[in-house]
Enzyme design. Structure first.
Site, PDB file in Angstrom:
ATOM      1  CG  PHE A  38      -1.857  -1.501   1.349  1.00 52.68           C
ATOM      2  CD1 PHE A  38      -3.611  -0.565   0.914  1.00 52.68           C
ATOM      3  CD2 PHE A  38      -1.691  -1.867   2.136  1.00 52.68           C
ATOM      4  CE1 PHE A  38      -4.163  -1.491   0.949  1.00 52.68           C
ATOM      5  CE2 PHE A  38      -2.369  -2.564   2.484  1.00 52.68           C
ATOM      6  CZ  PHE A  38      -3.826  -2.881   2.357  1.00 52.68           C
ATOM      7  CB  SER A  45      -5.268   4.292  -8.943  1.00 49.25           C
ATOM      8  OG  SER A  45      -6.857   4.785  -8.980  1.00 49.25           O
ATOM      9  CE1 TYR A  76      -0.998   7.708  -5.885  1.00 46.88           C
ATOM     10  CE2 TYR A  76      -3.157   8.315  -6.882  1.00 46.88           C
ATOM     11  CZ  TYR A  76      -2.317   7.014  -6.346  1.00 46.88           C
ATOM     12  OH  TYR A  76      -3.377   6.224  -5.847  1.00 46.88           O
ATOM     13  CE  LYS A  97      -1.070   3.889  -6.513  1.00 49.19           C
ATOM     14  NZ  LYS A  97      -0.364   3.068  -5.284  1.00 49.19           N
ATOM     15  CG  PHE A 131     -13.282   1.626  -9.398  1.00 45.93           C
ATOM     16  CD1 PHE A 131     -12.396   0.824  -9.435  1.00 45.93           C
ATOM     17  CD2 PHE A 131     -13.509   1.905 -10.555  1.00 45.93           C
ATOM     18  CE1 PHE A 131     -11.721  -0.141 -10.518  1.00 45.93           C
ATOM     19  CE2 PHE A 131     -13.329   1.850 -12.060  1.00 45.93           C
ATOM     20  CZ  PHE A 131     -12.465   0.535 -12.207  1.00 45.93           C
ATOM     21  CG  PHE A 147     -14.466  20.445  -7.010  1.00 48.94           C
ATOM     22  CD1 PHE A 147     -14.554  22.031  -6.393  1.00 48.94           C
ATOM     23  CD2 PHE A 147     -13.545  19.105  -6.447  1.00 48.94           C
ATOM     24  CE1 PHE A 147     -14.044  21.962  -5.517  1.00 48.94           C
ATOM     25  CE2 PHE A 147     -12.625  19.839  -5.061  1.00 48.94           C
ATOM     26  CZ  PHE A 147     -12.968  21.182  -4.867  1.00 48.94           C
TER      27      PHE A 147
HETATM   28  P1  NAD Z   1      -2.612   6.367   2.990  1.00 49.01           P
HETATM   29  O1  NAD Z   1      -1.508   7.394   2.876  1.00 49.01           O
HETATM   30  O2  NAD Z   1      -3.658   6.579   4.034  1.00 49.01           O
HETATM   31  O3  NAD Z   1      -1.419   4.660   3.242  1.00 49.01           O
HETATM   32  C1  NAD Z   1      -0.571   5.119   2.522  1.00 49.01           C
HETATM   33  C2  NAD Z   1       1.059   4.531   4.196  1.00 49.01           C
HETATM   34  O4  NAD Z   1       1.863   4.822   3.561  1.00 49.01           O
HETATM   35  C3  NAD Z   1       0.529   5.713   4.513  1.00 49.01           C
HETATM   36  O5  NAD Z   1       0.617   5.600   5.751  1.00 49.01           O
HETATM   37  C4  NAD Z   1       2.549   6.449   4.748  1.00 49.01           C
HETATM   38  O6  NAD Z   1       2.395   6.657   5.699  1.00 49.01           O
HETATM   39  C5  NAD Z   1       2.506   5.600   4.375  1.00 49.01           C
HETATM   40  N1  NAD Z   1       3.889   5.717   3.057  1.00 49.01           N
HETATM   41  C6  NAD Z   1       4.214   6.733   2.112  1.00 49.01           C
HETATM   42  N2  NAD Z   1       5.323   6.039   1.408  1.00 49.01           N
HETATM   43  C7  NAD Z   1       5.692   5.325   2.308  1.00 49.01           C
HETATM   44  C8  NAD Z   1       7.373   4.766   1.961  1.00 49.01           C
HETATM   45  N3  NAD Z   1       7.734   5.413   1.406  1.00 49.01           N
HETATM   46  N4  NAD Z   1       7.911   4.047   3.491  1.00 49.01           N
HETATM   47  C9  NAD Z   1       6.757   3.444   4.058  1.00 49.01           C
HETATM   48  N5  NAD Z   1       6.020   3.765   4.171  1.00 49.01           N
HETATM   49  C10 NAD Z   1       5.545   4.632   3.520  1.00 49.01           C
HETATM   50  O7  NAD Z   1      -3.521   5.284   1.622  1.00 49.01           O
HETATM   51  P2  NAD Z   1      -4.324   4.821   1.518  1.00 49.01           P
HETATM   52  O8  NAD Z   1      -5.774   5.790   1.134  1.00 49.01           O
HETATM   53  O9  NAD Z   1      -5.246   3.891   2.353  1.00 49.01           O
HETATM   54  O10 NAD Z   1      -3.893   4.348  -0.001  1.00 49.01           O
HETATM   55  C11 NAD Z   1      -3.162   2.756   0.156  1.00 49.01           C
HETATM   56  C12 NAD Z   1      -2.789   2.064  -1.188  1.00 49.01           C
HETATM   57  O11 NAD Z   1      -4.141   2.997  -1.940  1.00 49.01           O
HETATM   58  C13 NAD Z   1      -1.904   3.521  -1.802  1.00 49.01           C
HETATM   59  O12 NAD Z   1      -0.820   3.485  -2.642  1.00 49.01           O
HETATM   60  C14 NAD Z   1      -2.828   4.186  -3.063  1.00 49.01           C
HETATM   61  O13 NAD Z   1      -2.120   5.148  -3.702  1.00 49.01           O
HETATM   62  C15 NAD Z   1      -3.718   2.954  -3.352  1.00 49.01           C
HETATM   63  N6  NAD Z   1      -5.412   3.899  -3.629  1.00 49.01           N
HETATM   64  C16 NAD Z   1      -5.818   4.464  -3.065  1.00 49.01           C
HETATM   65  C17 NAD Z   1      -6.985   5.295  -3.211  1.00 49.01           C
HETATM   66  C18 NAD Z   1      -7.697   6.193  -2.270  1.00 49.01           C
HETATM   67  O14 NAD Z   1      -8.739   7.058  -2.488  1.00 49.01           O
HETATM   68  N7  NAD Z   1      -7.391   6.026  -1.181  1.00 49.01           N
HETATM   69  C19 NAD Z   1      -7.499   5.077  -4.430  1.00 49.01           C
HETATM   70  C20 NAD Z   1      -6.841   3.718  -5.158  1.00 49.01           C
HETATM   71  C21 NAD Z   1      -5.177   3.506  -5.387  1.00 49.01           C
HETATM   72  C1  WQD Z   2     -15.021  12.980  -5.893  1.00 50.83           C
HETATM   73  C2  WQD Z   2     -15.853  12.933  -6.809  1.00 50.83           C
HETATM   74  C3  WQD Z   2     -14.891  15.683  -7.021  1.00 50.83           C
HETATM   75  C4  WQD Z   2     -14.216  17.095  -2.939  1.00 50.83           C
HETATM   76  C5  WQD Z   2      -9.710   9.941  -6.542  1.00 50.83           C
HETATM   77  C6  WQD Z   2      -8.463  10.242  -7.226  1.00 50.83           C
HETATM   78  C7  WQD Z   2      -8.170   8.987  -7.857  1.00 50.83           C
HETATM   79  C8  WQD Z   2      -8.891   7.762  -6.517  1.00 50.83           C
HETATM   80  C9  WQD Z   2      -9.679   7.787  -5.266  1.00 50.83           C
HETATM   81  C10 WQD Z   2      -6.215   7.489  -5.863  1.00 50.83           C
HETATM   82  C11 WQD Z   2     -14.963  14.288  -7.722  1.00 50.83           C
HETATM   83  C12 WQD Z   2     -16.054  15.408  -6.292  1.00 50.83           C
HETATM   84  C13 WQD Z   2     -14.822  16.523  -4.460  1.00 50.83           C
HETATM   85  C14 WQD Z   2     -15.135  18.207  -2.901  1.00 50.83           C
HETATM   86  C15 WQD Z   2     -16.354  17.646  -4.677  1.00 50.83           C
HETATM   87  N1  WQD Z   2      -7.104   7.911  -5.713  1.00 50.83           N
HETATM   88  N2  WQD Z   2     -15.873  16.597  -5.003  1.00 50.83           N
HETATM   89  N3  WQD Z   2     -15.899  18.770  -3.624  1.00 50.83           N
HETATM   90  O1  WQD Z   2     -10.846  11.971  -7.934  1.00 50.83           O
HETATM   91  O2  WQD Z   2     -12.469  10.510  -7.979  1.00 50.83           O
HETATM   92  O3  WQD Z   2     -10.699  10.251  -7.165  1.00 50.83           O
HETATM   93  O4  WQD Z   2      -9.787   9.510  -5.094  1.00 50.83           O
HETATM   94  O5  WQD Z   2      -6.047   6.099  -6.437  1.00 50.83           O
HETATM   95  O6  WQD Z   2      -6.624   9.022  -8.498  1.00 50.83           O
HETATM   96  O7  WQD Z   2      -8.054  11.050  -8.115  1.00 50.83           O
HETATM   97  O8  WQD Z   2     -12.165  11.214  -5.732  1.00 50.83           O
HETATM   98  O9  WQD Z   2     -13.248  11.716  -3.540  1.00 50.83           O
HETATM   99  O10 WQD Z   2     -11.039  13.253  -4.847  1.00 50.83           O
HETATM  100  O11 WQD Z   2     -13.883  13.282  -6.068  1.00 50.83           O
HETATM  101  O12 WQD Z   2     -16.700  17.820  -5.343  1.00 50.83           O
HETATM  102  O13 WQD Z   2     -14.374  19.058  -2.330  1.00 50.83           O
HETATM  103  O14 WQD Z   2     -16.209  14.797  -5.654  1.00 50.83           O
HETATM  104  O15 WQD Z   2     -15.550  16.595  -8.120  1.00 50.83           O
HETATM  105  O16 WQD Z   2     -16.261  13.973  -8.818  1.00 50.83           O
HETATM  106  P1  WQD Z   2     -12.058  11.160  -6.792  1.00 50.83           P
HETATM  107  P2  WQD Z   2     -12.561  12.556  -5.552  1.00 50.83           P
END
Ligand code: NAD
Ligand code: WQD
Length: 340
Positions: A80, A124, A149, A153, A178, A218
């Protein structure tokens, strides 16, 4: 299995640690705590009913990562750890490429050295770019993302394919999430963004708890039913279960590398999510419609067929569950995790 969970103190990682324990696995957390508070670890122990080993290591430090693998034996890695703020990655691309790629390189080198062959990767839906037909399907090419970012991925998926091809016996699941939202039903762990939340659900939660004045939506003129963007929100506990399902399926995977969408298969608009959150809180929440945010797509969601067929996994929790659990977490922890 003894599973190294990188980024295991973060939002999705922490929930996955609990799902691993429930499924009888033995998770070990490694995190730099760059985007997580160490106080999550005792909460995990409280919920798991046992200590969760946790190491503070920055995975971009290849020597420290190698030391961890020399000291402990792992059967699998769930990766992660990454920086994840899309807008920040546009402003500070080198930081994102360096952190996300270097951390992965250290990890893969240590795995190769110690013959650890099972890998589950946090990818993602952003890898589908702007042109993929909705619903998104795993075989779509070419993968490309609009942000640095997202490009990390795309690149890491490619690196993993090359590494798996070079090392017979490796099994790699690429999990394309998602929009993860929600929290553990206990209300003891959840999403705790530092600073102003970039994402919709944590922003809404902070409006509801009084930390932000109002939600700005937005854009209200998208070509969708109500004019606001539609996304495939998935409960983080369902997502965590998807990781356990992928881990348990790795050895039986027909190919060495396989991508899986983890989504529900349906879209929810910003206004629909706002109204669901209002139901969870029991009152109306202030909002305004503002300009569009650069880079937002009007609407997308997953085709989750492959995960259902091959992993035997599907999301079961509803939008109302996601809002109720987020609200339980946020109202019990208005400032997130404590500092110490
Ligand atoms: P998060 O920031 O809560 O968790 C990521 C963790 O990784 C954090 O605790 C951070 O301290 C740690 N970290 C970052 N860089 C590091 C490093 N160099 N060494 C050790 N630890 C490190 O984020 P999350 O929402 O839990 O996301 C987890 C994974 O899922 C990420 O790879 C993110 O890109 C991916 N992801 C998240 C979402 C989302 O919307 N939350 C969507 C798609 C993919
Ligand atoms: C959701 C919807 C905004 C905030 C992001 C990353 C994506 C993935 C998941 C990691 C959109 C709207 C948001 C606000 C709003 N992460 N919005 N007011 O953009 O779908 O995805 O997180 O991989 O890569 O891009 O998620 O939660 O930012 O937005 O209207 O204050 O909510 O425009 O339509 P998004 P989000």
């Amino acid at each position: 299995m003894r599973v190294l969970v990188t980024g295991g103190a973060g939002y999705i990682g922490s929930h996955t640690v609990l799902s691993l324990v429930e499924a009888g696995h033995d998770p070990v957390v490694v995190d730099s705590f760059v985007n997580a508070k160490p106080t999550v670890v005792p909460r995990l122990a409280e919920l798991a009913g046992r200590e969760i080993p946790a190491h503070r290591v920055d995975l971009t430090d290849a020597a420290a990562t190698a030391e961890l693998f020399a000291a402990e034996r792992f059967d699998a890695v769930i990766h992660f750890a990454a920086l994840k703020a899309v807008g920040e990655s546009v402003a500070r691309p080198l930081e994102y490429y360096r952190n996300n790629l270097d951390a992965t390189f250290s990890l893969l080198a240590a795995m190769a050295e110690h013959d650890v062959r099972r890998f589950v990767f946090s990818s993602s839906a952003t890898v589908y770019g702007e042109k993929a037909p909705v619903p998104y399907q795993e075989d779509y090419e070419p993968l490309v993302s609009a942000s640095p970012y997202g490009q990390t991925k795309v690149m890491i998926e490619r690196v993993l394919a090359d590494v798996a091809a070079a090392h017979p016996g490796w099994k790699v699941a690429l999990l394309r999430y998602f929009n993860p939202v929600g929290a553990h039903p206990s209300g003891r762990i959840g999403e705790d963004p530092q600073g102003i939340p970039n994402n919709l659900m944590p922003f809404l939660a902070q409006v509801a708890v009084g930390r932000r004045e109002r939600l700005t939506i937005f854009g209200g003129d998208y070509p969708t039913a109500d004019g606001t963007c539609e996304r495939d929100y998935i409960h983080v506990v369902d997502l965590a279960a998807g990781h356990v399902a992928a881990l348990d399926h790795l050895d039986a995977m027909a190919t060495d590398v396989r991508a899986y969408n983890l989504g529900t298969g349906s879209g929810t608009s910003v206004l629909e999510l706002l109204h669901a959150f209002e139901r969870a809180v029991g009152r109306e929440l202030p909002y305004e419609i503002g300009p569009r945010r650069a880079g937002d797509l009007p609407a997308f969601w997953a085709d989750p067929t492959r995960a259902r067929a091959e992993l035997g996994w599907e999301a079961t929790r509803t939008i109302d569950d996601m809002c109720a659990d987020t609200w339980r977490w946020q109202s019990a922890n208005p400032q997130g995790f404590p500092d110490a």
